[in-house]
Design a protein around this motif. Structure first.
Motif, short mmCIF file in Angstrom:
data_model
loop_
_atom_site.label_atom_id
_atom_site.label_comp_id
_atom_site.label_asym_id
_atom_site.label_seq_id
_atom_site.Cartn_x
_atom_site.Cartn_y
_atom_site.Cartn_z
N GLU A 192 9.65 -5.74 10.16
CA GLU A 192 8.58 -4.75 9.76
C GLU A 192 7.50 -4.51 10.97
O GLU A 192 7.33 -3.44 11.43
N VAL A 251 5.21 4.38 2.30
CA VAL A 251 6.52 4.48 3.41
C VAL A 251 7.11 5.87 2.91
O VAL A 251 7.42 6.57 3.97
N LYS A 285 0.23 -5.09 7.29
CA LYS A 285 1.37 -5.68 8.16
C LYS A 285 0.99 -6.69 9.15
O LYS A 285 1.78 -7.37 9.57
N SER A 318 11.69 3.96 10.46
CA SER A 318 10.68 3.70 9.34
C SER A 318 11.45 3.11 8.27
O SER A 318 10.77 2.49 7.36
N PHE A 319 12.80 3.03 8.42
CA PHE A 319 13.70 2.44 7.24
C PHE A 319 13.28 0.74 7.33
O PHE A 319 13.99 0.07 6.54
N ILE A 321 10.71 -0.58 7.51
CA ILE A 321 9.44 -0.94 6.77
C ILE A 321 9.52 -1.01 5.27
O ILE A 321 10.07 0.01 4.72
N LYS A 322 9.13 -1.95 4.63
CA LYS A 322 9.23 -2.21 3.22
C LYS A 322 7.95 -2.11 2.82
O LYS A 322 6.84 -2.22 3.29
N GLU A 323 7.99 -1.34 1.26
CA GLU A 323 6.81 -1.27 0.53
C GLU A 323 6.44 -2.73 0.00
O GLU A 323 6.98 -3.33 -0.56
N ASP A 324 4.92 -2.74 0.01
CA ASP A 324 4.48 -3.67 -0.73
C ASP A 324 4.08 -3.24 -2.18
O ASP A 324 2.99 -2.85 -2.33
N TYR A 325 4.81 -3.60 -3.01
CA TYR A 325 4.57 -3.19 -4.53
C TYR A 325 3.73 -3.90 -5.25
O TYR A 325 3.60 -5.09 -5.39
#
Length: 386
Positions: free
Chosen positions: A2, A67, A120, A175-176, A178-182
């Motif tokens: 990331e 994201v 991040k 950009s793929f 990068i993961k979303e922090d839910y």
């Protein structure tokens, strides 16, 4: 993974900005028959819609959908370049459309990007990370302007623009990574944040700093006036390329020093000296806009103003991770700051239009005194942020 994705996206965006911050302004200025008013109107529309973009996606940011909107922002940047390629010399006749597209693209890009950067990258590693990113950006800032200056001597702005369209396609693919922090979804808490501003001196200072930097180095009216002065003094794309490369070389040295040598205990003294030199150079250039004072200003801009920017970014982003903001109010923090940026930028460009209408283009340099005061105040405010 990331960090690398964010890192490379930041570097590619900076390369694209080299084109749009100087060479595209020159192109726009030429097709507008060297009139400042169309350029100033374009920037007011741009930053109005940037602020509107932030406002429209505030709830999505609160729901941790950063994201997807970040990708939309990159896609809109590509569409903006497509508009430039299609409209060519007719851009001046479609200022509202082009400004709207660029403004919404910036709003959708920077709002999630600002939050992702704070999430991040840790506070402890931020100075080193920022120093490395800025160092690489400055190296590209030395090379790219010369390459663009040579390329635009032989190629059209439209032909060169196709390269930057490809850059945004690469950014979209990256950009793929990068993961979303839910996290649990909370309601937007604007009232609570405004109450916190009144209670916290540091957050209050960071909020005022947004207004000051929106008049100066953060896409403010100072940048456009200086670009116009450079165009007037250095005349050609090739000369502008060499000047921008020299400035980037100086800025590179400052970034390396910031990343490796400058300690936080020295921030206050450095800010005070930088603020005094900044207001001095801008006042001198504003009153007597000749080549000598322009060169002196450029030296101060890419050393002293650069260090103000670096320290300000470091402190303001770190501040977003204090306990009062990190868990509940970070989204509100960035929304208010960037709405103030938009307001400040629009205010600066509106002043530029008023000076042009009532006094004439020959008097725009006097406006530089206002950014000079802003830089001094910003350096004093940032020095007092814990």
């Amino acid at each position: 993974m990331e960090k690398k994705a964010i890192f490379f996206i930041s570097v590619l965006k900076k390369i694209a900005d080299v084109y749009f911050n100087t060479f595209f302004v020159f192109y726009f200025f030429k097709i507008a028959n060297y009139e400042v008013l169309p350029v100033a109107k374009y920037y007011i529309i741009l930053y109005f819609f940037t602020g509107l973009g932030f406002f429209l996606i505030r709830s999505a940011m609160k729901k941790n959908r950063k994201v997807p909107y970040f990708r939309i922002g990159i896609s809109l940047q590509a569409l903006y370049i497509t508009l430039i390629l299609l409209l060519k010399e007719n851009i001046v006749d479609h200022i509202i459309l082009v400004g709207l597209m660029n403004g919404m693209a910036d709003g959708f890009y920077y709002y999630p990007k600002n939050i992702l950067d704070s999430e991040k990258i840790s506070n402890e590693g931020r100075q080193k990370y920022s120093g490395i990113v800025n160092t690489i950006n400055k190296v590209s800032g030395i090379i790219i302007p010369v390459i663009l200056g040579v390329a635009l001597t032989f190629l059209s702005y439209v032909q060169v623009g196709k390269i930057f369209f490809c850059i945004y396609v690469i950014m979209f693919i990256l950009s793929f990574g990068i993961k979303e922090d839910y996290k649990p979804v909370n309601k937007f808490k604007l009232k609570e944040y405004l109450k916190l501003i009144r209670q916290s001196d540091d957050i209050k200072r960071a909020t005022i700093v947004s207004f000051m930097s929106g008049l100066t180095y953060s896409s403010g009216v100072m940048g456009l006036i200086i670009t116009l002065l450079k165009i007037n003094c250095f005349k050609t794309n090739l000369n502008l390329g060499f000047v921008d490369s020299a400035c980037a070389g100086l800025s590179l040295m400052v970034c390396v020093l910031f990343a490796l040598k400058i300690k936080e205990r020295h921030f206050k003294k450095i800010l005070w000296v930088s603020g005094i030199l900044s207001i001095s150079s801008l006042c001198l250039l504003g009153i007597a806009p000749g080549v000598g004072f322009l060169v002196f200003y450029l030296f101060v801009r890419y050393s002293c103003v650069e260090i103000i920017n670096l320290i300000s970014q470091n402190k303001v982003v770190n501040l977003s991770n204090v306990k009062e903001l990190k868990n509940e109010l970070k989204v509100e923090y960035y929304l208010i700051r960037d709405l103030i940026y938009a307001f400040s930028r629009c205010t600066g460009y509106l002043l530029l239009i008023l000076v042009c209408v009532f006094f004439g283009m020959d008097y725009i340099s006097y406006l530089l005194i206002i950014p000079g005061i802003s830089l001094l105040l910003e350096s004093l405010l940032v020095s007092r942020i814990s």
